[in-house]
Design an enzyme around this catalytic site. Sequence first.
Site, PDB file in Angstrom:
ATOM      1  NE  ARG A  51      40.953  26.277  48.074  1.00 12.45           N
ATOM      2  CZ  ARG A  51      41.962  25.793  48.803  1.00 12.45           C
ATOM      3  NH1 ARG A  51      41.927  24.575  49.236  1.00 12.45           N
ATOM      4  NH2 ARG A  51      42.993  26.554  49.119  1.00 12.45           N
ATOM      5  CB  THR A  52      40.727  29.831  42.170  1.00  8.65           C
ATOM      6  OG1 THR A  52      40.202  30.086  43.468  1.00  8.65           O
ATOM      7  CG2 THR A  52      39.982  30.638  41.136  1.00  8.65           C
ATOM      8  CE  LYS A  80      62.323  38.890  30.023  1.00 10.63           C
ATOM      9  NZ  LYS A  80      61.918  38.267  28.754  1.00 10.63           N
ATOM     10  NE  ARG A 101      43.114  34.059  43.123  1.00  7.77           N
ATOM     11  CZ  ARG A 101      42.827  33.116  44.027  1.00  7.77           C
ATOM     12  NH1 ARG A 101      43.791  32.628  44.786  1.00  7.77           N
ATOM     13  NH2 ARG A 101      41.607  32.670  44.185  1.00  7.77           N
ATOM     14  CG  HIS A 129      37.291  34.715  44.691  1.00  4.70           C
ATOM     15  ND1 HIS A 129      37.273  34.122  43.437  1.00  4.70           N
ATOM     16  CD2 HIS A 129      38.079  33.920  45.475  1.00  4.70           C
ATOM     17  CE1 HIS A 129      38.024  33.029  43.483  1.00  4.70           C
ATOM     18  NE2 HIS A 129      38.513  32.892  44.699  1.00  4.70           N
TER      19      HIS A 129
HETATM   20  N1   CP Z   1      39.025  29.759  47.611  1.00  8.78           N
HETATM   21  C1   CP Z   1      40.137  30.067  46.923  1.00  8.78           C
HETATM   22  O1   CP Z   1      40.174  31.080  46.206  1.00  8.78           O
HETATM   23  O2   CP Z   1      41.170  29.204  47.070  1.00  8.78           O
HETATM   24  P1   CP Z   1      42.575  29.340  46.356  1.00  8.78           P
HETATM   25  O3   CP Z   1      43.206  30.625  46.858  1.00  8.78           O
HETATM   26  O4   CP Z   1      43.335  28.118  46.725  1.00  8.78           O
HETATM   27  O5   CP Z   1      42.315  29.460  44.879  1.00  8.78           O
END
Ligand code: CP
Length: 313
Positions: A51-52, A80, A101, A129
């Site tokens: 999703r993110t 590397k 991320r 998050h």
């Molecule tokens: N909610 C969320 O962060 O989903 P993903 O890990 O699929 O990005």
Amino acid sequence: MGKHNFVTIADLSREKILYLIKSAQEFEAHPNREILKGKVVATLFFEPSTRTRLSFETAANRLGARVIGFTDAKVTSATKGETLKDTILMVSNYADVIVMRHYIEGAAQYASEVAPVPIINAGDGAHQHPSQCMLDLYSIYKTQGTLSNLNICLVGDLKYGRTVHSLIMAMRHFNPTFHFIAPKELAMPDEYKLYCRDNGIKYIEHTEFTEETINQADILYMTRVQKERFSDLMEYEKVKNVYILKNDMLTNARDNMRILHPLPRVNEIEYDVDENPHAYYIQQAQNGLYAREAIICDVLGITYDEIVKDKTI
Ligand code: CP
């Protein structure tokens, strides 16, 4: 405000949260614009995501930007031995904004200190998050008509679940009452309970997931037990199915109550709950597109007036 980072929800004032909700509403009404034409958005995902990443990339595409990035650090020169600093400096040469991320807590903060372009934290370890938090807030606002004075049940993995940590911090502006529902192994960490006490946030802890508690909720926020954060998988096996939401537990829920879940779900919401009018987690994920369009514009210093003025395509 000019260009800036989006690293922790703790940085966001009440006014900024309400502003981003207003922007998200505008993007929901008209998602397709050319306001980022000529810009490049980089998505660097050192951890898996559906999703993110896809909603950030969709947001960038719908705003007219182009997208570069990777979904697996194994295909990059990190294998590397290239450092995060050098990776960020290199990508800053190519992109106007970086969405990242990373599995290390604090990685986004570090990246923001070395990068000359804005950094958006798309999740750092079990820490924060914040873009998920903005879409959660938008979803709460849309379903409740307000963010204020709500009863919010947080259920499941409150130890490792970074989305619940961000939500607590954001809600400090809105006088919530939280119910923390978790087995003792996955209880809300002391630092967040201290944060609640320091910020006058009411909370009650439970180890049982009962209908009595569900019936008091405006928002029932379910979470997945985060297998990837356990060093001992035997410990995960003990708690993985600790709470499972079933349809018959929702019989006496408040009419306005909505079930949120950041997703992915594993086993904590039965599939027939999806048809229940209280279920909102699929729409919640859709709201992520609009919230992320708002966030990308905001970190690039694009104002609401510029957003509204931009020609819808
Ligand atoms: N909610 C969320 O962060 O989903 P993903 O890990 O699929 O990005």
